[in-house]
Design an enzyme around this catalytic site. Structure first.
Site, PDB file in Angstrom:
ATOM      1  N   LEU A  17      43.416  41.514  46.137  1.00  0.00           N
ATOM      2  CA  LEU A  17      44.127  40.844  47.230  1.00  0.00           C
ATOM      3  C   LEU A  17      45.035  41.786  47.997  1.00  0.00           C
ATOM      4  O   LEU A  17      45.020  41.811  49.233  1.00  0.00           O
ATOM      5  CB  LEU A  17      44.927  39.664  46.666  1.00  0.00           C
ATOM      6  CG  LEU A  17      45.839  38.904  47.634  1.00  0.00           C
ATOM      7  CD1 LEU A  17      45.068  38.408  48.843  1.00  0.00           C
ATOM      8  CD2 LEU A  17      46.504  37.741  46.918  1.00  0.00           C
ATOM      9  N   ALA A  18      45.841  42.586  47.302  1.00  0.00           N
ATOM     10  CA  ALA A  18      46.791  43.466  47.986  1.00  0.00           C
ATOM     11  C   ALA A  18      46.073  44.522  48.811  1.00  0.00           C
ATOM     12  O   ALA A  18      46.377  44.718  50.000  1.00  0.00           O
ATOM     13  CB  ALA A  18      47.723  44.123  46.968  1.00  0.00           C
ATOM     14  N   TRP A  48      39.885  37.270  38.962  1.00  0.00           N
ATOM     15  CA  TRP A  48      40.007  36.629  37.654  1.00  0.00           C
ATOM     16  C   TRP A  48      41.163  35.640  37.603  1.00  0.00           C
ATOM     17  O   TRP A  48      41.313  34.909  36.616  1.00  0.00           O
ATOM     18  CB  TRP A  48      40.223  37.690  36.581  1.00  0.00           C
ATOM     19  CG  TRP A  48      39.016  38.532  36.294  1.00  0.00           C
ATOM     20  CD1 TRP A  48      37.967  38.784  37.129  1.00  0.00           C
ATOM     21  CD2 TRP A  48      38.746  39.251  35.091  1.00  0.00           C
ATOM     22  NE1 TRP A  48      37.075  39.619  36.520  1.00  0.00           N
ATOM     23  CE2 TRP A  48      37.519  39.919  35.280  1.00  0.00           C
ATOM     24  CE3 TRP A  48      39.432  39.404  33.890  1.00  0.00           C
ATOM     25  CZ2 TRP A  48      36.958  40.731  34.284  1.00  0.00           C
ATOM     26  CZ3 TRP A  48      38.864  40.208  32.907  1.00  0.00           C
ATOM     27  CH2 TRP A  48      37.646  40.860  33.099  1.00  0.00           C
ATOM     28  N   GLY A  52      47.613  29.797  40.649  1.00  0.00           N
ATOM     29  CA  GLY A  52      47.564  29.704  42.094  1.00  0.00           C
ATOM     30  C   GLY A  52      48.563  30.623  42.759  1.00  0.00           C
ATOM     31  O   GLY A  52      48.936  31.671  42.224  1.00  0.00           O
ATOM     32  N   HIS A 335      49.116  40.729  30.012  1.00  0.00           N
ATOM     33  CA  HIS A 335      48.648  40.007  31.199  1.00  0.00           C
ATOM     34  C   HIS A 335      49.125  40.601  32.518  1.00  0.00           C
ATOM     35  O   HIS A 335      48.345  40.740  33.452  1.00  0.00           O
ATOM     36  CB  HIS A 335      49.104  38.555  31.087  1.00  0.00           C
ATOM     37  CG  HIS A 335      48.652  37.671  32.207  1.00  0.00           C
ATOM     38  ND1 HIS A 335      47.319  37.426  32.465  1.00  0.00           N
ATOM     39  CD2 HIS A 335      49.351  36.963  33.146  1.00  0.00           C
ATOM     40  CE1 HIS A 335      47.207  36.609  33.497  1.00  0.00           C
ATOM     41  NE2 HIS A 335      48.424  36.324  33.946  1.00  0.00           N
ATOM     42  N   ARG A 370      58.111  37.948  35.134  1.00  0.00           N
ATOM     43  CA  ARG A 370      57.547  37.334  36.337  1.00  0.00           C
ATOM     44  C   ARG A 370      57.498  35.817  36.232  1.00  0.00           C
ATOM     45  O   ARG A 370      57.070  35.270  35.213  1.00  0.00           O
ATOM     46  CB  ARG A 370      56.135  37.865  36.577  1.00  0.00           C
ATOM     47  CG  ARG A 370      55.410  37.209  37.740  1.00  0.00           C
ATOM     48  CD  ARG A 370      54.065  37.841  37.976  1.00  0.00           C
ATOM     49  NE  ARG A 370      53.127  37.580  36.914  1.00  0.00           N
ATOM     50  CZ  ARG A 370      52.156  36.667  36.949  1.00  0.00           C
ATOM     51  NH1 ARG A 370      52.052  35.873  38.016  1.00  0.00           N
ATOM     52  NH2 ARG A 370      51.306  36.528  35.962  1.00  0.00           N
ATOM     53  N   SER A 375      52.672  36.387  41.664  1.00  0.00           N
ATOM     54  CA  SER A 375      51.979  37.660  41.866  1.00  0.00           C
ATOM     55  C   SER A 375      51.017  37.619  43.047  1.00  0.00           C
ATOM     56  O   SER A 375      50.954  38.571  43.839  1.00  0.00           O
ATOM     57  CB  SER A 375      51.243  38.073  40.589  1.00  0.00           C
ATOM     58  OG  SER A 375      50.427  37.021  40.118  1.00  0.00           O
ATOM     59  N   LEU A 376      50.244  36.546  43.197  1.00  0.00           N
ATOM     60  CA  LEU A 376      49.358  36.452  44.362  1.00  0.00           C
ATOM     61  C   LEU A 376      50.171  36.384  45.657  1.00  0.00           C
ATOM     62  O   LEU A 376      49.760  36.912  46.689  1.00  0.00           O
ATOM     63  CB  LEU A 376      48.458  35.227  44.250  1.00  0.00           C
ATOM     64  CG  LEU A 376      47.388  35.257  43.150  1.00  0.00           C
ATOM     65  CD1 LEU A 376      46.573  33.971  43.165  1.00  0.00           C
ATOM     66  CD2 LEU A 376      46.477  36.466  43.291  1.00  0.00           C
TER      67      LEU A 376
END
Length: 513
Positions: A17-18, A48, A52, A335, A370, A375-376
């Site tokens: 994504l980044a 993966w 959301g 993770h 986190r 993160s997304l």
């Protein structure tokens, strides 16, 4: 050395994504090269991701509430400015993803469906396809990239050396089909996390911190390497990597139990299943160390489980488990990495010409722990910021032939990767640098990593050993327990250590910055 890429063309390493977002943003204005370690869209942590994207878009929610929840779990060391900026951009990030074709789940009336995950005070998690959010986003990104003529995608490309001339980065060397290829231009590292340095992980196999090593070797400042988040509910069915059992299941009402059906989390935190990840993961690990097995009981969700969580359902059924009638066996697994390359809110590292975004970087948003589904969000916001900043700040080309020649000599031909030594490293990291650490174990890890380095011929393995040593070094310096870093010798937080931990690599050794 080949010169397939000429001129100062921005090079983005990593197509999750980044990286994909940065490349798309750059391509609005000029050509860009996108290097993908695997076929485009495959093997990314984004693809993966079952969780959301967190965004305060509900009527009873606000960015201030989201920011407060983020700070509450961050162990007191999150960068408040980064939190305010990234959380404040959440609604725009969601709109951007929708513009790419991501369809977030909506109810029969067309209203966005918002889930709740651990430590969130409001329902603010947007999903796409239930627990298939990451793959939905990745498909949309790949489709858009394939249509963009200004993006040159090079698949199965592995970055091996960031090339620096004087005080700025001028390009990189990558290995493609066994050949070292020179790319001249500003560099964006979006290579993902470090989870695969651990024997038990939910991360793709190549998530071994290579981007951190590349930036560190070039002289970039690193930060907070000690903070490794373990997900408390990975599917324990003997696979490597371990399939993830999304936190959204607990938000929907699933319970963590042992073989006797006891909800033991209540003994650790009144919030039980909705406590922060570090609390839940350590509770699960401690209960297992006492001889118990651990499960996620999702039977209360009934037949809706297969519709709402198709990825988890399929993973369970592939192992002969029907989660509608049988509790799901779970265990903690590495993770997400809160640390990485230190960057500002434009994604700039401490080196001119080098940007980073996504999990390989650290903006300060997450602090020591986190908040779920941030993160997304961060990857989208920073990917866009990096793309815009590169377009706005491109300088004239730099004469860098000598710098590339020197880099080529250092890279050499590439010795074979030592799989046995890497397996030893993964076991060592899990046993001595895992969920709960102690100084004796960290000292042993340092000694054994040094021994592996001494007999290592593979530069790929050396990069991974360097990152592992950085995590050990940072953990050894933080003589307290804070967020995802738990040290038996110092079980309480030390107010004098309520700050971030900056590091540099000097002569292949990790040192305090």
């Amino acid at each position: 050395m080949s010169a397939r890429a000429s001129g100062d063309i921005p090079i983005v390493v990593g197509a999750g994504l980044a990286g994909a977002t940065a490349a798309l943003e750059i391509a609005r204005h000029r050509p860009v090269i996108l290097l993908s370690a695997e076929p485009l869209g495959e093997g990314t942590a984004t693809g993966w991701a079952q969780g959301g994207i967190a965004a305060a878009v509900g009527g009873d929610d606000a960015a201030a509430f989201h920011a407060a929840d983020t700070l509450a779990v961050a162990g007191g060391i999150a960068d408040a400015r980064a939190v305010a900026s990234i959380i404040g951009a959440a609604a725009n990030a969601v709109a951007y993803l929708e513009s790419l074709g991501v369809c977030f789940d909506r109810d029969a009336a067309g209203v966005r469906m918002l889930g709740r995950e651990a430590a969130h005070g409001h329902s603010r998690i947007l999903h796409a396809g239930g627990d298939a959010t990451g793959s939905s986003i990745q498909r949309a990104l790949v489709a858009r990239i394939r249509r963009e003529e200004r993006i040159r995608v090079i698949e199965r490309a592995t970055a091996e050396h960031v090339v620096r001339q004087d005080d700025r980065v001028v390009g990189l060397l990558a290995r493609i089909d066994g050949e070292l290829v020179a790319f001249r231009g500003p560099v964006v590292l979006a290579t993902g996390g470090i989870g695969a340095l651990y024997r038990s992980t939910t991360n793709p196999p190549h998530a071994c911190g290579d981007g951190i090593a590349l930036a560190g070797r070039a002289g970039a400042t690193l930060v907070d390497l000690e903070f490794v988040q373990f997900h408390p509910t990975a599917l324990e069915i003997g696979r490597d990597p371990m399939p993830l059992v999304t936190e959204a299941l607990r938000g929907a009402g699933a319970s963590v139990v042992d073989e006797n059906g006891m909800r033991f989390l209540l003994d650790f935190d009144a919030r039980a299943e909705l406590a922060p990840r570090d609390v839940v993961a350590r509770a699960v690990a401690l209960h297992r160390s006492r001889g118990h097995r651990t499960f996620l009981d999702a039977r209360s969700l009934g037949t809706s489980l297969s519709e709402r969580f198709p990825t988890v359902f399929a993973s369970c059924r592939s192992a002969g488990i029907d989660p509608c009638v049988t509790p799901i066996p779970i265990a903690p697994a590495a993770h997400f990495h809160m640390g990485g390359i230190a960057v500002d809110l434009r994604g700039r590292s401490s080196l001119s010409g080098l940007w980073a975004c996504g999990e390989v970087s650290s903006t300060g948003l997450h602090g020591a722990n986190r908040l779920a589904s941030n993160s997304l969000l961060e990857a989208t916001v920073l990917g866009l910021a990096v793309g815009r900043d590169i377009v706005a700040s491109l300088a004239l080309p730099v004469q860098s032939s000598r710098a590339f020649a020197g880099a080529l000599r250092r890279c050499g031909g590439g010795a074979p990767f030592d799989s046995a030594a890497f397996a030893e490293l993964r076991a060592l990291m899990e046993e001595r640098v895992g969920l709960v650490r102690d100084l004796s174990g960290l000292s042993e890890a340092h000694t054994r990593i040094s021994r592996l380095v001494a007999c290592c011929a593979s530069d790929q393995l050396r990069r991974r050993l360097l990152v592992a040593e950085g995590i050990v070094q940072a953990a050894s310096q933080r003589l307290e327990s804070r967020g995802a870093h738990a040290l038996r010798d110092y079980p309480a937080a030390d107010p004098h250590l309520a700050h971030r931990n900056f590091l540099r690599i000097d002569s292949q050794k990790v040192r305090a910055s």
